[in-house]
Design a protein around this motif. Structure first.
Motif, PDB file in Angstrom:
ATOM      1  N   LYS A 272       0.777  -1.304  -0.118  1.00 23.46           N
ATOM      2  CA  LYS A 272      -0.267   0.080  -0.205  1.00 23.46           C
ATOM      3  C   LYS A 272       0.870   1.323   0.036  1.00 23.46           C
ATOM      4  O   LYS A 272       0.868   1.918  -1.001  1.00 23.46           O
ATOM      5  N   TYR A 273       1.589   1.494   1.236  1.00 24.12           N
ATOM      6  CA  TYR A 273       2.203   2.646   1.464  1.00 24.12           C
ATOM      7  C   TYR A 273       3.784   2.520   1.472  1.00 24.12           C
ATOM      8  O   TYR A 273       4.038   1.679   2.243  1.00 24.12           O
ATOM      9  N   ILE A 274       4.517   3.468   1.177  1.00 25.08           N
ATOM     10  CA  ILE A 274       6.161   3.399   1.480  1.00 25.08           C
ATOM     11  C   ILE A 274       6.176   3.864   2.779  1.00 25.08           C
ATOM     12  O   ILE A 274       5.668   4.482   3.718  1.00 25.08           O
ATOM     13  N   ASP A 275       7.240   2.840   3.463  1.00 23.94           N
ATOM     14  CA  ASP A 275       7.586   2.996   4.859  1.00 23.94           C
ATOM     15  C   ASP A 275       9.012   3.162   4.821  1.00 23.94           C
ATOM     16  O   ASP A 275       9.750   2.417   4.240  1.00 23.94           O
ATOM     17  N   MET A 276       9.682   4.159   5.589  1.00 22.48           N
ATOM     18  CA  MET A 276      11.074   4.342   5.385  1.00 22.48           C
ATOM     19  C   MET A 276      11.613   5.040   6.844  1.00 22.48           C
ATOM     20  O   MET A 276      11.070   5.855   7.204  1.00 22.48           O
ATOM     21  N   LYS A 277      12.851   4.377   7.020  1.00 25.88           N
ATOM     22  CA  LYS A 277      13.683   4.782   8.237  1.00 25.88           C
ATOM     23  C   LYS A 277      14.444   5.976   7.574  1.00 25.88           C
ATOM     24  O   LYS A 277      15.574   5.524   7.112  1.00 25.88           O
ATOM     25  N   GLY A 278      13.967   7.207   7.341  1.00 28.45           N
ATOM     26  CA  GLY A 278      14.750   8.152   6.357  1.00 28.45           C
ATOM     27  C   GLY A 278      16.277   8.393   6.759  1.00 28.45           C
ATOM     28  O   GLY A 278      17.162   8.264   6.080  1.00 28.45           O
ATOM     29  N   ASN A 279      16.616   8.446   8.285  1.00 28.17           N
ATOM     30  CA  ASN A 279      17.799   8.956   8.760  1.00 28.17           C
ATOM     31  C   ASN A 279      18.770   7.589   8.484  1.00 28.17           C
ATOM     32  O   ASN A 279      19.772   8.240   8.202  1.00 28.17           O
ATOM     33  N   THR A 280      18.333   6.430   8.886  1.00 28.06           N
ATOM     34  CA  THR A 280      19.426   5.512   8.441  1.00 28.06           C
ATOM     35  C   THR A 280      19.687   5.117   6.920  1.00 28.06           C
ATOM     36  O   THR A 280      20.672   5.082   6.326  1.00 28.06           O
ATOM     37  N   VAL A 281      18.483   5.339   6.080  1.00 30.25           N
ATOM     38  CA  VAL A 281      18.778   5.182   4.512  1.00 30.25           C
ATOM     39  C   VAL A 281      19.601   6.239   4.264  1.00 30.25           C
ATOM     40  O   VAL A 281      20.619   6.004   3.356  1.00 30.25           O
ATOM     41  N   PHE A 282      19.806   7.450   4.776  1.00 28.76           N
ATOM     42  CA  PHE A 282      20.363   8.616   4.213  1.00 28.76           C
ATOM     43  C   PHE A 282      21.824   8.382   4.513  1.00 28.76           C
ATOM     44  O   PHE A 282      22.621   8.475   3.596  1.00 28.76           O
ATOM     45  N   LYS A 283      22.291   7.872   5.696  1.00 21.60           N
ATOM     46  CA  LYS A 283      23.533   7.595   5.983  1.00 21.60           C
ATOM     47  C   LYS A 283      24.103   6.379   5.170  1.00 21.60           C
ATOM     48  O   LYS A 283      25.237   6.371   4.550  1.00 21.60           O
ATOM     49  N   ILE A 284      23.211   5.242   4.922  1.00 24.24           N
ATOM     50  CA  ILE A 284      23.927   4.107   4.422  1.00 24.24           C
ATOM     51  C   ILE A 284      23.944   4.797   2.587  1.00 24.24           C
ATOM     52  O   ILE A 284      24.786   4.062   1.970  1.00 24.24           O
TER      53      ILE A 284
ATOM     54  N   LYS B 176      32.848  11.821 -20.821  1.00 24.58           N
ATOM     55  CA  LYS B 176      32.328  10.605 -19.870  1.00 24.58           C
ATOM     56  C   LYS B 176      31.569  10.904 -18.930  1.00 24.58           C
ATOM     57  O   LYS B 176      31.638  11.899 -17.950  1.00 24.58           O
ATOM     58  N   ILE B 177      30.228  10.208 -18.867  1.00 24.26           N
ATOM     59  CA  ILE B 177      29.522  10.724 -17.843  1.00 24.26           C
ATOM     60  C   ILE B 177      29.512   9.471 -16.733  1.00 24.26           C
ATOM     61  O   ILE B 177      29.439   8.380 -17.046  1.00 24.26           O
ATOM     62  N   MET B 178      29.369   9.811 -15.421  1.00 18.43           N
ATOM     63  CA  MET B 178      28.872   8.976 -14.342  1.00 18.43           C
ATOM     64  C   MET B 178      27.671   9.022 -13.784  1.00 18.43           C
ATOM     65  O   MET B 178      27.202  10.063 -13.437  1.00 18.43           O
ATOM     66  N   PHE B 179      26.938   7.698 -13.607  1.00 22.29           N
ATOM     67  CA  PHE B 179      25.899   7.860 -12.918  1.00 22.29           C
ATOM     68  C   PHE B 179      25.921   7.168 -11.443  1.00 22.29           C
ATOM     69  O   PHE B 179      26.685   6.083 -11.424  1.00 22.29           O
ATOM     70  N   VAL B 180      25.057   7.273 -10.641  1.00 24.51           N
ATOM     71  CA  VAL B 180      25.055   6.267  -9.360  1.00 24.51           C
ATOM     72  C   VAL B 180      23.963   6.435  -8.788  1.00 24.51           C
ATOM     73  O   VAL B 180      23.104   7.464  -8.856  1.00 24.51           O
ATOM     74  N   ALA B 181      23.428   5.450  -8.082  1.00 21.39           N
ATOM     75  CA  ALA B 181      22.032   5.392  -7.552  1.00 21.39           C
ATOM     76  C   ALA B 181      21.979   4.454  -6.640  1.00 21.39           C
ATOM     77  O   ALA B 181      22.755   3.657  -6.276  1.00 21.39           O
ATOM     78  N   PHE B 182      20.859   4.670  -5.728  1.00 28.05           N
ATOM     79  CA  PHE B 182      20.689   3.724  -4.582  1.00 28.05           C
ATOM     80  C   PHE B 182      19.370   3.781  -4.212  1.00 28.05           C
ATOM     81  O   PHE B 182      18.338   4.744  -4.229  1.00 28.05           O
ATOM     82  N   GLY B 183      18.712   2.622  -3.719  1.00 27.01           N
ATOM     83  CA  GLY B 183      17.223   2.541  -3.406  1.00 27.01           C
ATOM     84  C   GLY B 183      16.671   1.405  -2.666  1.00 27.01           C
ATOM     85  O   GLY B 183      17.781   0.567  -2.147  1.00 27.01           O
ATOM     86  N   GLY B 184      15.592   1.165  -2.257  1.00 28.37           N
ATOM     87  CA  GLY B 184      15.109  -0.155  -1.800  1.00 28.37           C
ATOM     88  C   GLY B 184      15.462  -1.312  -2.244  1.00 28.37           C
ATOM     89  O   GLY B 184      15.813  -1.626  -3.363  1.00 28.37           O
ATOM     90  N   GLY B 185      15.587  -1.993  -0.992  1.00 27.39           N
ATOM     91  CA  GLY B 185      16.248  -3.491  -1.435  1.00 27.39           C
ATOM     92  C   GLY B 185      17.160  -4.038  -0.167  1.00 27.39           C
ATOM     93  O   GLY B 185      17.008  -4.926   0.338  1.00 27.39           O
ATOM     94  N   PHE B 186      18.372  -3.233  -0.024  1.00 24.96           N
ATOM     95  CA  PHE B 186      18.747  -2.149  -0.764  1.00 24.96           C
ATOM     96  C   PHE B 186      19.267  -2.811  -1.954  1.00 24.96           C
ATOM     97  O   PHE B 186      19.923  -3.975  -1.972  1.00 24.96           O
ATOM     98  N   THR B 187      19.363  -1.882  -3.023  1.00 24.72           N
ATOM     99  CA  THR B 187      19.997  -1.827  -4.368  1.00 24.72           C
ATOM    100  C   THR B 187      20.868  -0.751  -4.593  1.00 24.72           C
ATOM    101  O   THR B 187      20.421   0.173  -4.102  1.00 24.72           O
ATOM    102  N   TRP B 188      22.057  -1.000  -5.027  1.00 28.15           N
ATOM    103  CA  TRP B 188      22.740   0.427  -5.652  1.00 28.15           C
ATOM    104  C   TRP B 188      23.463  -0.135  -6.834  1.00 28.15           C
ATOM    105  O   TRP B 188      23.924  -1.059  -7.056  1.00 28.15           O
TER     106      TRP B 188
END
Ligand code: ACO
Length: 312
Positions: free
Chosen positions: A198-210, A293-305
């Motif tokens: 249904k809805y996103i649930d996130m521990k924003g502070n910890t996600v931020f650091k990792i 040369k272009i560099m991309f970087v991403a991080f998300g739920g899973g976690f995946t990066w």
């Protein structure tokens, strides 16, 4: 092994814009809090009946128009989305038929905000060994549907949108860079999830650091494995989640501010779509030239990066 290149980009953003002032009327928040904590000012919100596939088709049409490639030339369609129209058929199959990609095999991948880099890495394998010659990636997200609009911790962060690229095999052996590294760690599943479908649930502070640590490590790793230094990168396009995360990452890597592309203020976090929206915008503004040369970087739920370095 063949060489490969991104030959076209495109995107679509829904018309409706939700500003911080609008959010002030919905939850106990302020433009000042949102701006200082996230850098976000606006986000685009899809219409009620505007699905992820509908947005993906609009982005896909934009990419095809700009590329001059005919729909029947696309042999592989990879769609990254965390907000599919339905369990099945895949959003990719719906986009395939909407775009008339009658010769393509189409499937979805699920990697949340890292979806674009995961897709690049999949397409890379198929094109490099020669299975297919032309592939399309579409990243399309309707996060407005999985946001609890009464939860001020999450509703200020996300927006809707779609974007993608066409990637083509180079018939001649070429030496231009096209490197992707992707990673995942399911032990952090609980920190960022849609647990009840249904809805996103996130521990924003910890996600931020990792997020900062993981993206810092993986960009260092990919630069090293390509034998490059940050000075060799013409444009750095990080996942657009939060201005503070982007700035911390830029400082960590010592990349000058003018080389970091930022548009989180206008779109919020559009998950998988965020990097290709930014890439398309940077290209349309004429900020990228052949050979850059272009560099991309991403991080998300899973976690995946993940991280990529490509040559334009
Ligand atoms: N308006 C006003 N106050 C708020 C709001 C809001 N919208 N949201 C939370 N607060 C309050 C909290 O309730 C808390 O109050 P309290 O101290 O009385 O309990 C206070 O502000 C501080 O909350 P924190 O969560 O500690 O604030 P923080 O500085 O960590 O910022 C934020 C929160 C913006 C979510 C940050 O942690 C963040 O960006 N995290 C990364 C999350 C993210 O980007 N996720 C997306 C996917 S992963 C990725 O893409 C990288």
């Amino acid at each position: 092994m063949f060489g490969i290149k991104i030959i076209a980009t495109g995107s679509y953003a829904p018309k409706k814009v939700l500003s911080n002032a609008d959010l002030e009327k919905m939850v106990d928040t302020s433009d000042e809090w949102i701006t200082t904590r996230t850098g976000i000012k606006n986000r685009h919100i899809a219409a009620k009946n505007e699905t992820a596939s509908a947005m993906g088709i609009k982005a896909g049409k934009n990419i095809l128009e700009k590329s001059g490639i005919k729909p029947e030339e696309i042999e592989l369609l990879v769609v990254a989305t965390a907000t599919p129209d339905m369990n099945f058929p895949s959003t990719a199959c719906l986009i395939q038929t909407g775009l008339g990609l009658k010769n393509a095999v189409a499937f979805d991948i699920s990697a949340a905000c890292s979806g674009f880099i995961y897709s690049l890495s999949i397409v890379e394998q198929y094109l490099k060994i020669g299975t297919y010659s032309t592939a399309m990636i579409i990243c399309t997200e309707k996060f407005s549907e999985i946001i609890n609009w009464e939860d001020r911790n999450t509703c200020i962060l996300f927006g809707d949108g779609a974007a993608g690229v066409i990637v083509k095999r180079e018939e001649e052996q070429n030496t231009s860079v096209f490197k992707n590294i992707i990673k995942s760690d399911g032990k952090y599943a609980d920190l960022l999830a849609v647990p009840d479908r249904k809805y996103i649930d996130m521990k924003g502070n910890t996600v931020f650091k990792i997020a900062i640590r993981s993206m810092g490590d993986i960009t260092t790793e990919i630069l090293k494995s390509c034998g490059l230094k940050t000075e060799d990168i013409a444009l750095f396009i990080p996942h657009q989640a939060n201005l503070r995360i982007i700035n911390a990452l830029g400082d960590l890597l010592k990349i000058p501010k003018e080389k970091v592309y930022i548009n989180v203020g206008e779109y919020g976090n559009t998950s998988a779509a965020s990097i290709p929206i930014a890439l398309n915008e940077a290209d349309e503004k004429g900020l990228i030239k052949k050979g850059d040369k272009i560099m991309f970087v991403a991080f998300g739920g899973g976690f995946t990066w993940g991280a990529s370095i490509i040559e334009w």
